[in-house]
Design an enzyme around this catalytic site. Structure first.
Site, PDB file in Angstrom:
ATOM      1  N   THR A 272       0.804  -1.229   0.000  1.00  0.00           N
ATOM      2  CA  THR A 272       0.000   0.000   0.000  1.00  0.00           C
ATOM      3  C   THR A 272       0.838   1.281   0.000  1.00  0.00           C
ATOM      4  O   THR A 272       1.848   1.384   0.685  1.00  0.00           O
ATOM      5  CB  THR A 272      -0.901   0.001   1.251  1.00  0.00           C
ATOM      6  OG1 THR A 272      -1.750  -1.127   1.204  1.00  0.00           O
ATOM      7  CG2 THR A 272      -1.738   1.267   1.346  1.00  0.00           C
ATOM      8  N   SER A 278      -6.230   0.721  -2.949  1.00  0.00           N
ATOM      9  CA  SER A 278      -7.018  -0.176  -3.790  1.00  0.00           C
ATOM     10  C   SER A 278      -6.484  -0.206  -5.211  1.00  0.00           C
ATOM     11  O   SER A 278      -6.729  -1.132  -5.956  1.00  0.00           O
ATOM     12  CB  SER A 278      -8.483   0.271  -3.793  1.00  0.00           C
ATOM     13  OG  SER A 278      -8.995   0.234  -2.488  1.00  0.00           O
ATOM     14  N   GLY A 311       2.030  -3.088   8.281  1.00  0.00           N
ATOM     15  CA  GLY A 311       2.042  -3.827   9.539  1.00  0.00           C
ATOM     16  C   GLY A 311       3.370  -4.529   9.727  1.00  0.00           C
ATOM     17  O   GLY A 311       3.989  -4.983   8.755  1.00  0.00           O
ATOM     18  N   ARG A 443     -29.349  -9.921  32.540  1.00  0.00           N
ATOM     19  CA  ARG A 443     -29.792  -8.583  32.909  1.00  0.00           C
ATOM     20  C   ARG A 443     -31.312  -8.467  32.829  1.00  0.00           C
ATOM     21  O   ARG A 443     -31.919  -8.816  31.824  1.00  0.00           O
ATOM     22  CB  ARG A 443     -29.145  -7.577  31.942  1.00  0.00           C
ATOM     23  CG  ARG A 443     -29.734  -6.203  31.916  1.00  0.00           C
ATOM     24  CD  ARG A 443     -29.203  -5.346  33.033  1.00  0.00           C
ATOM     25  NE  ARG A 443     -29.879  -4.067  33.034  1.00  0.00           N
ATOM     26  CZ  ARG A 443     -29.445  -2.976  32.417  1.00  0.00           C
ATOM     27  NH1 ARG A 443     -28.325  -2.992  31.757  1.00  0.00           N
ATOM     28  NH2 ARG A 443     -30.133  -1.859  32.491  1.00  0.00           N
ATOM     29  N   GLY A 527     -24.222   0.819  28.915  1.00  0.00           N
ATOM     30  CA  GLY A 527     -22.971   1.331  29.471  1.00  0.00           C
ATOM     31  C   GLY A 527     -21.924   0.243  29.657  1.00  0.00           C
ATOM     32  O   GLY A 527     -20.728   0.486  29.467  1.00  0.00           O
ATOM     33  N   THR A 548     -11.971  -1.339   5.210  1.00  0.00           N
ATOM     34  CA  THR A 548     -11.185  -0.580   4.220  1.00  0.00           C
ATOM     35  C   THR A 548      -9.848  -1.207   3.867  1.00  0.00           C
ATOM     36  O   THR A 548      -9.262  -0.830   2.862  1.00  0.00           O
ATOM     37  CB  THR A 548     -10.972   0.878   4.666  1.00  0.00           C
ATOM     38  OG1 THR A 548     -10.785   0.928   6.078  1.00  0.00           O
ATOM     39  CG2 THR A 548     -12.162   1.729   4.318  1.00  0.00           C
ATOM     40  N   GLU A 550      -7.151  -4.514   2.956  1.00  0.00           N
ATOM     41  CA  GLU A 550      -7.231  -5.634   1.997  1.00  0.00           C
ATOM     42  C   GLU A 550      -8.279  -5.316   0.925  1.00  0.00           C
ATOM     43  O   GLU A 550      -9.052  -6.184   0.526  1.00  0.00           O
ATOM     44  CB  GLU A 550      -7.564  -6.951   2.717  1.00  0.00           C
ATOM     45  CG  GLU A 550      -6.465  -7.459   3.619  1.00  0.00           C
ATOM     46  CD  GLU A 550      -5.539  -8.479   2.945  1.00  0.00           C
ATOM     47  OE1 GLU A 550      -5.879  -9.006   1.894  1.00  0.00           O
ATOM     48  OE2 GLU A 550      -4.446  -8.697   3.486  1.00  0.00           O
ATOM     49  N   ASP A 552     -10.700  -1.692  -0.231  1.00  0.00           N
ATOM     50  CA  ASP A 552     -11.850  -0.954   0.293  1.00  0.00           C
ATOM     51  C   ASP A 552     -13.138  -1.652  -0.165  1.00  0.00           C
ATOM     52  O   ASP A 552     -13.280  -2.022  -1.336  1.00  0.00           O
ATOM     53  CB  ASP A 552     -11.805   0.477  -0.241  1.00  0.00           C
ATOM     54  CG  ASP A 552     -12.981   1.290   0.237  1.00  0.00           C
ATOM     55  OD1 ASP A 552     -12.819   1.977   1.255  1.00  0.00           O
ATOM     56  OD2 ASP A 552     -14.059   1.215  -0.384  1.00  0.00           O
TER      57      ASP A 552
END
Lengths: 754, 754
Positions: A272, A278, A311, A443, A527, A548, A550, A552
């Site tokens: 990239t 892309s 990465g 809950r 919450g 977005t 690998e 978009d």
């Protein structure tokens, strides 16, 4: 009020009739079920049967006063409703008769109604003022059986991997400082690599088992530990290692692949660039072959042409760099070259600049960075040369003469990564659904002051409606992605173009689905969902970028749509196109001929639950969108508008087609799979999940179907009601359904779910 | 190809005709515009006019070959298209004629077409192969004029506040450690307090200007600095201070209000408990009056009955605690009591336990905590006793005898907070839209290789469609919230029930809108949007919780729907209800009578752009949903189903009504406001934004409208096309529209937007 009492034969039907007539939904087929039961009931006198049948006229329903009387009779009996009975309503009826007449026969005709109408205690437990023995979940299904069905042939790999996650190194914690977080994630990656999981997809000779399909399944399971781990793992073994495996040749495999698989050689995948996420073909980095030195010179031409969001950039020793390969002055297109970036002391090599991308919305355990190359020379052999090489004579050579085809062949080898990203998104969705549903089964919310115990959140229709279709979708996408990986890995099918198109679309709809699901779960936990300790917040931040990276999603969907178009061998500027359109129009009118008013207003349950209807509806949408899209493009082109511009004008249409195609594909894959389940009981469950998915998706696009006249008003409303009803029917099994995802207990750290 | 050339009179129309016929959308009213222009054009011969008119037959459009020839003529002229011309297409036409005939008259008839069809350069700049002088934005509108319209009477306050934000203390930065982040936010709050902004809504005697409306506007602007600042500010001055102001009496004001406004007394608002966020009436904390000591004893009965997510909990000296007030053994319902929690050394007082809530998805600069009270005694005078007091004799007294009414009166005083939360959400949406659109006006994407320059992201139809309706919605909601606050603050209208219903609904739809918008902007910025430095990630985390705090949106929408129902004075168990239904049915049939096939298939622009149509469509939906809802509830109740259960069964219907009502309210408020804008040019712009909002919202619910037969297929399609078209028409002004939000330059720190 009239206080009429009935003879026992009629009385036993009263609870059923009250439930049926209190409900909103009473179709002809449901009436038929009851009529049949009455007919089969040998214990009824003719008069009793006639009375009961007289209460089954939709056009003349029983009077309100009659209903009130029925309710009164049931309530007055003071019979308890025990949800854990095998047939709770039949048993309730039995006990009501018992109370008034001291006779307690179990009536199979009633059981027949209960089973065939799919009446669940949560449909009626609030209708009578009787004491209810609640249970949070039904034990009709077994979660581990479901898990086994989902794991399929990958069970040994998945079980082994899940067990491996029960180590202290994977214990979940809050990490705010990226440096520390990254260190921990690196250690986790190394740990898994040493266990052999990193190399899984590589050949045995390089430490693996050649099991790419298994690799994809563990990718999903890794999300139960952490998103950063999952992505860093994918970068190291799938992208860096994968580029060596798939774009390199034996010399590269021998030298690097084993070390990549054990994480002894850390590497990154430098594809990239800003503005070219892309559009890989347009990247600016150059790799110029220098004949004199027999080197390739890697260079970043402008300040903003750096590699971006890479990465593993801070931990890597080597980068697999995508660049425009220039040989003898000619640009041969994008190729990948292995470029060492750091020395043994982990210092940057001359000419290489790497900067940290800093903090992100999520994935802060992944060291993303920017990389610049300033005339960095690497030996010619570092070119990953499976699809294009530089000969000893210094000439470029490729067996694939068409540069376009060559480029897409190279990129096609990386499609497996897209499947993995979708799987990781799915893992995030499953995790958040499990947390939100466990919470909703604990809950209690406010209700009227009459009752002592407040309702469970999961008993609210809105809560069922917001979560149950998402659970069904998780099942559908799980099965679909398994199948896609199987097809992708099938060496007997060397042409991967079709699966590429399919994966492009599925990656889009599934990562969007994952994001929506996680958000819905966040809100469903209120919450509590906002607190980091409950995991959903991290999942949200981590999975967000999946839409977005690998590729978009918007770009990928257009790719998928163009794939669908080209499946029809449409050549937009040629004469051949007209004949393609004719075929399409013919097919479409075949479909359309089915859409008479009878069909478009068919609302009975048998029809709406029939996979044939779902397949027809999805198929019709895909074809119709393809046809109208092709017609529009053709008309623009005939007016002299260039094809690039014509495609721009139909962009939203392309997206719609891409989505429609992907949803159809997912549903078909799942429906085919469900048919293969041997155990009837579980097959029925999977079929119900498929039905919910199908009706939910048709419902989402109801405007389109109505516009086309494919469904009429009443059918559209019936589909909406059926979606709500299916959610209610699945309510007793919802806990088992999320347990069926098989998320290991040691990964379920969220306090809100425990 | 035929290479026909035309005389000058016809030639000048050729670019227009090419644009018109290339487009998808050519309605009768658009044809009329062109016909009228031709008629008015005195320079045309009769034959020329006849030829031109012959090309305006929708049923017989010009042949493709003719169109290609037209394009060829324009392209061949080599005329440049200059977007910055006042009438670019008219000028282009003029120059094309000039090229072929050396005559260059400016033709007002052409200008008339250009203006009345709303043709923008981005509609046609790609249709001709001519050189284009692009411009990123049009200067037809002035951003500061728009900002002035939006600020209205609050301009001095807003300008002053925005200027105050230009201090180093407000400079944006990344804060990962909550302790440090909270310190910074506390200093920001104190800084603003010392400038007088904290006390704004309080009376002059206590340091304020009594300007609650102005307070709401600065609340929105604070989001441009940071979400944590906004929320902490709101807790200190709006909730803690607000509870003293609105629930307390003079003795409380004199003692605490001024110090609260200067932040010299830091306080928190301890209302929420786990499981009782939306159901305040069910809270468990008790406040028991002890006659002997003349004290009120505050107590948390169970371990899980603590106050939860209390903002400012770690910095506070005092808490405004909501508890069940028990006087002489009788529970008088929920009241607020001021309870000191820390001493001067900031150490917890005896009996008070406070724990940090830890890290959250966002708002980590706000110190949320849990609070337990163990038999904490405070003097009787600490009861905020405006609506209920304990007399000197130790008796409970309230002027409002009905406990229900008393409770809702107290809670009603806090409705201002909900408006502020919605405004803060809106501020987040505006900020992210500005960032995403500035980015899309810089960033270029790949296109066909023929053109040298890649297209701007903002020039993609999908990009326009994903962002432009969100910009229009921001305008609508801005105006609506301004108006709501005005009504809420209007002392001549003491009955606030109606505005409470309205705010409940608006808070829901606007905070959901804000979340969706921020997410859309995140994705629209791709990887850049994921980086913390670009602000959208933080906005996403911060605004996320707005959907569940200050009332969960799903609960609030049901509240709004019930308000709508009770507006009709529906008493569900009584005879009076029938007559209400009769009235409703009558009103509805009046509406329905308009829906003949003519109406439901009316697709011309005049009709679709007419506010009367929008209002009718929204009104019809609200009424229809109210009527059917009432009918369903009535039918359940007639069958003896208790009303609580009946409401449960129609929960999804209630949500639909709540949304429909809120959207109608927002649109009506905006449409009324737009009419009051004096400058015609800007009025037209606002009207266009209103039209886009209305059609976009109708489109979102098209399935419902189609089901009802309110719109037909062709109208539904026409609405979809009009939404796309409006986005394109607004493209040249999109930059000015986001600048019109008036976000100060010193707050726009995101690198991606600069």
């Amino acid at each position: 009020m009239e206080k009429k009492m009935y003879p026992g034969g009629i009385l036993q039907y009263i609870p059923f009739f009250y439930v049926i007539w209190s409900d909103d939904l009473l179709s002809v087929s449901e009436i038929n079920v009851v009529q049949k039961a009455i007919k089969q009931d040998k214990g009824l006198t003719k008069d009793e049967a006639a009375t009961l049948n007289s209460w089954l006229n939709i056009k003349q329903p029983p009077a309100d006063e009659t209903l009130k009387n029925w309710k009164h009779i049931v309530s007055n009996s003071k019979v308890r409703l025990v949800e854990s009975n095998t047939y709770p309503l039949t048993t309730l009826s039995q006990n009501v008769v018992c109370h008034y007449y001291n006779e307690c026969p179990f009536n199979d005709s009633l059981k027949y109604i209960e089973v065939n109408l799919g009446i669940q205690p949560n449909h009626y437990n609030h209708l009578f003022d009787v004491e209810v023995d609640h249970e949070i979940t039904s034990d009709y299904y077994d979660a581990s059986e479901i898990d086994t069905i989902l794991k399929g042939k990958h069970a040994p790999v998945i079980d082994g991997f899940r067990a491996a996650l029960d180590k202290p190194i994977f214990a979940w914690d809050i990490h705010r400082k990226k440096e520390k977080f990254r260190e921990i994630v690196l250690k986790q990656v190394q740990f898994l690599a040493h266990k052999g999981f990193g190399a899984m997809a590589y050949p045995q000779a390089y430490g693996g088992t050649g099991d790419m399909e298994g690799y994809a399944t563990i990718f999903e399971n890794m999300m139960y530990v952490d998103g950063s781990l999952t992505i860093k793992f994918g970068v190291q073994f799938g992208l860096f290692g994968g580029s060596i495996q798939k774009l390199g040749t034996k010399k590269h495999h021998d030298k690097y692949l084993k070390k990549a698989g054990t994480a002894d050689l850390l590497g990154c995948f430098a594809m990239t660039e800003t503005g070219h996420g892309s559009n890989v073909r347009g990247i600016k980095t150059t790799a110029t072959f220098d004949k004199t030195s027999d080197n390739i010179i890697i260079h970043t031409p402008g300040k903003n042409d750096n590699k971006e969001y890479i990465g593993n950039a801070l931990h890597s020793k080597m980068a697999s760099v995508f660049a425009q390969l220039i040989v003898n002055g000619k640009n041969e297109g994008v190729h990948a070259i292995l470029v060492p970036v750091r020395d043994e002391k982990h210092e940057l090599l001359p000419g290489v600049t790497i900067e940290d991308n800093g903090y992100k919305l999520g994935l802060n355990g992944v060291d993303n960075g920017k990389i610049w190359f300033n005339q960095v020379a690497v030996p010619r052999e570092n070119l990953l040369n499976k699809y294009g090489t530089i000969t000893d004579k210094g000439e470029y050579h490729s067996d694939i003469k068409n540069p376009n085809k060559r480029f897409f062949t190279m990129l096609g080898t990386l499609v497996g990564g897209r499947i993995c990203v979708a799987r990781a998104g799915l893992g995030g969705a499953k995790m958040s659904l499990t947390i939100a549903i466990k919470h909703a089964l604990k809950r209690r919310q406010f209700n009227d002051s009459v009752k002592i115990q407040e309702d469970l959140l999961m008993d609210y229709p809105t809560h069922q409606l917001r979560l149950t279709p998402l659970v069904a979708s998780a099942y559908v996408y799980h099965v679909t992605l398994d199948k896609m990986m199987e097809v992708y890995c099938d060496d007997s099918q060397p042409d991967k173009r079709k699966v590429e198109t399919q994966v492009a679309g599925l990656k889009s709809i599934i990562t969007w689905y994952a994001n929506n699901t996680i958000q819905e779960c966040r809100e469903a936990c209120g919450g509590k969902g906002y607190l980091i300790e409950n995991r959903i917040a991290d999942l949200k931040g981590d999975v967000d970028i999946f839409t977005t990276f690998e590729g978009d999603n918007n770009v990928l969907l257009q790719l998928a749509a163009k794939g669908v178009l080209s499946d029809f061998k449409a050549e937009f500027n040629s004469a051949g196109f007209s004949s393609v359109l004719k075929v399409l129009a013919k097919q479409l009118s075949d479909k359309l001929s089915n859409i008479n008013p009878m069909y478009s207003n068919k609302v009975d349950k048998e029809h709406l639950y029939n996979p044939k209807f779902h397949k027809h509806a999805f198929d019709y949408r895909t074809r119709r969108l393809t046809y109208t899209l092709a017609m529009r493009i053709r008309s623009y082109i005939k007016k002299g508008i260039p094809s690039y511009q014509a495609f721009l004008k139909v962009q939203t249409h392309l997206l719609a087609l891409g989505k429609a195609y992907s949803i159809e594909l997912a549903y078909r894959t799942f429906a085919d799979f469900a048919e293969t389940i041997k155990d009837e009981k579980y097959r029925a469950l999977f079929e119900k999940l498929g039905t919910l998915y199908a009706l939910y998706e048709i419902r989402k696009d109801a405007a389109w179907y109505l516009e086309q006249g494919y469904i009429g008003s009443s059918k559209s409303k019936a589909i909406r009601q059926r979606v709500e009803r299916l959610c209610t029917e699945l309510r007793p099994h919802i806990d088992v359904l999320v347990d069926g995802f098989g998320i290991p207990k040691h990964c379920m750290s969220a306090p809100v779910a425990n």
